[in-house]
Design a protein around this motif. Sequence first.
Motif, mmCIF file in Angstrom:
data_model
loop_
_atom_site.group_PDB
_atom_site.id
_atom_site.type_symbol
_atom_site.label_atom_id
_atom_site.label_comp_id
_atom_site.label_asym_id
_atom_site.label_seq_id
_atom_site.Cartn_x
_atom_site.Cartn_y
_atom_site.Cartn_z
ATOM 1 N N ILE A 155 45.388 42.358 44.877
ATOM 2 C CA ILE A 155 44.235 40.979 45.123
ATOM 3 C C ILE A 155 43.342 41.884 43.786
ATOM 4 N N ALA A 156 42.846 40.989 43.339
ATOM 5 C CA ALA A 156 41.413 41.091 42.545
ATOM 6 C C ALA A 156 39.766 40.513 43.633
ATOM 7 N N ILE A 157 38.976 41.778 43.371
ATOM 8 C CA ILE A 157 37.807 41.361 44.198
ATOM 9 C C ILE A 157 36.940 41.844 43.196
ATOM 10 N N PHE A 158 36.130 40.398 42.909
ATOM 11 C CA PHE A 158 34.945 41.116 41.819
ATOM 12 C C PHE A 158 33.702 40.279 42.167
ATOM 13 N N LEU A 159 33.498 41.949 42.848
ATOM 14 C CA LEU A 159 31.892 42.039 43.812
ATOM 15 C C LEU A 159 30.613 41.899 43.042
ATOM 16 N N GLU A 160 29.661 41.270 43.579
ATOM 17 C CA GLU A 160 28.353 41.236 43.486
ATOM 18 C C GLU A 160 27.464 41.870 44.172
ATOM 19 N N PHE A 196 50.739 43.037 32.341
ATOM 20 C CA PHE A 196 49.758 43.451 32.801
ATOM 21 C C PHE A 196 48.766 42.857 33.761
ATOM 22 N N LEU A 197 48.270 42.920 34.450
ATOM 23 C CA LEU A 197 47.460 41.839 35.237
ATOM 24 C C LEU A 197 47.507 40.957 35.586
ATOM 25 N N ASN A 198 48.814 40.675 35.541
ATOM 26 C CA ASN A 198 49.149 39.186 36.247
ATOM 27 C C ASN A 198 49.672 39.299 37.829
ATOM 28 N N GLY A 199 49.635 38.082 38.656
ATOM 29 C CA GLY A 199 49.880 37.835 40.148
ATOM 30 C C GLY A 199 48.626 38.179 40.569
ATOM 31 N N TYR A 200 47.306 38.488 40.530
ATOM 32 C CA TYR A 200 46.752 39.203 41.093
ATOM 33 C C TYR A 200 46.158 37.843 41.861
ATOM 34 N N GLN A 201 45.544 38.194 43.268
ATOM 35 C CA GLN A 201 45.066 36.738 44.129
ATOM 36 C C GLN A 201 43.716 37.260 43.365
ATOM 37 N N ILE A 202 42.624 36.024 42.861
ATOM 38 C CA ILE A 202 41.679 36.135 42.972
ATOM 39 C C ILE A 202 40.608 36.189 44.142
ATOM 40 N N GLN A 203 39.665 36.632 44.529
ATOM 41 C CA GLN A 203 37.867 37.237 45.911
ATOM 42 C C GLN A 203 36.975 37.448 44.726
ATOM 43 N N PHE A 204 36.395 36.226 45.115
ATOM 44 C CA PHE A 204 34.875 36.457 45.230
ATOM 45 C C PHE A 204 33.885 36.975 46.214
ATOM 46 N N VAL A 205 33.515 37.671 45.708
ATOM 47 C CA VAL A 205 32.491 38.598 46.924
ATOM 48 C C VAL A 205 31.259 39.075 46.874
#
Length: 184
Positions: A73-78, A116-125
């Motif tokens: 999982i890749a979480i983009f956090l603000e 490299f960095l493949n297969g990540y589920q993207i989540q914006f939070v």
Amino acid sequence: MQPIDLPYESREIILAEADQSIQYFLKIKGLPREIFIIKSDQFAPPVGFFQGSQGECKRSDYIILAKIKSKKIAIFLELKLGNPDNQDIIKQLKGGFCLFKYLQKLGQIFWQNPNFLNGYQIQFVVIKNIPRQGILNKRSSQFKRENLITSIEIDRHDLEEIPHYYLSVKHQQEIYFRAFLEKP
């Protein structure tokens, strides 16, 4: 690329931000064992290359890369002190995603690692209205859960890689990592 180090055997971290010299913090508890946190807004924006008129020079505050069992999982956090305009937040989240794709291509091309960095589920939070330390809010502190966590739709311009929604969480100084994984 320097990751943010966790204290030895810790399962929590405190992330700090500043807004016009006002510092505020978010403690994330219950972190998975395999995690990598990038302070993405410290990467220099490409202002010499882009004008920034569409928000392309913005970044999310953090990119959290986690592996939970076999799921990546890749979480983009603000983090936000107040409750700003959603369009500006969306630009920051999309900018963080662009940085992620840039880092992905660097690893694939220069390190000859095609996965490299493949297969990540993207989540914006986004965490909004983060209370400041030592400031008492005299308004009622009774919040309904449905008002604290909501989904905000994102105009994706038919890009399948961008999530349909971002998760908006309000009035939190401490949060469990699993809250980031809720489905909008």
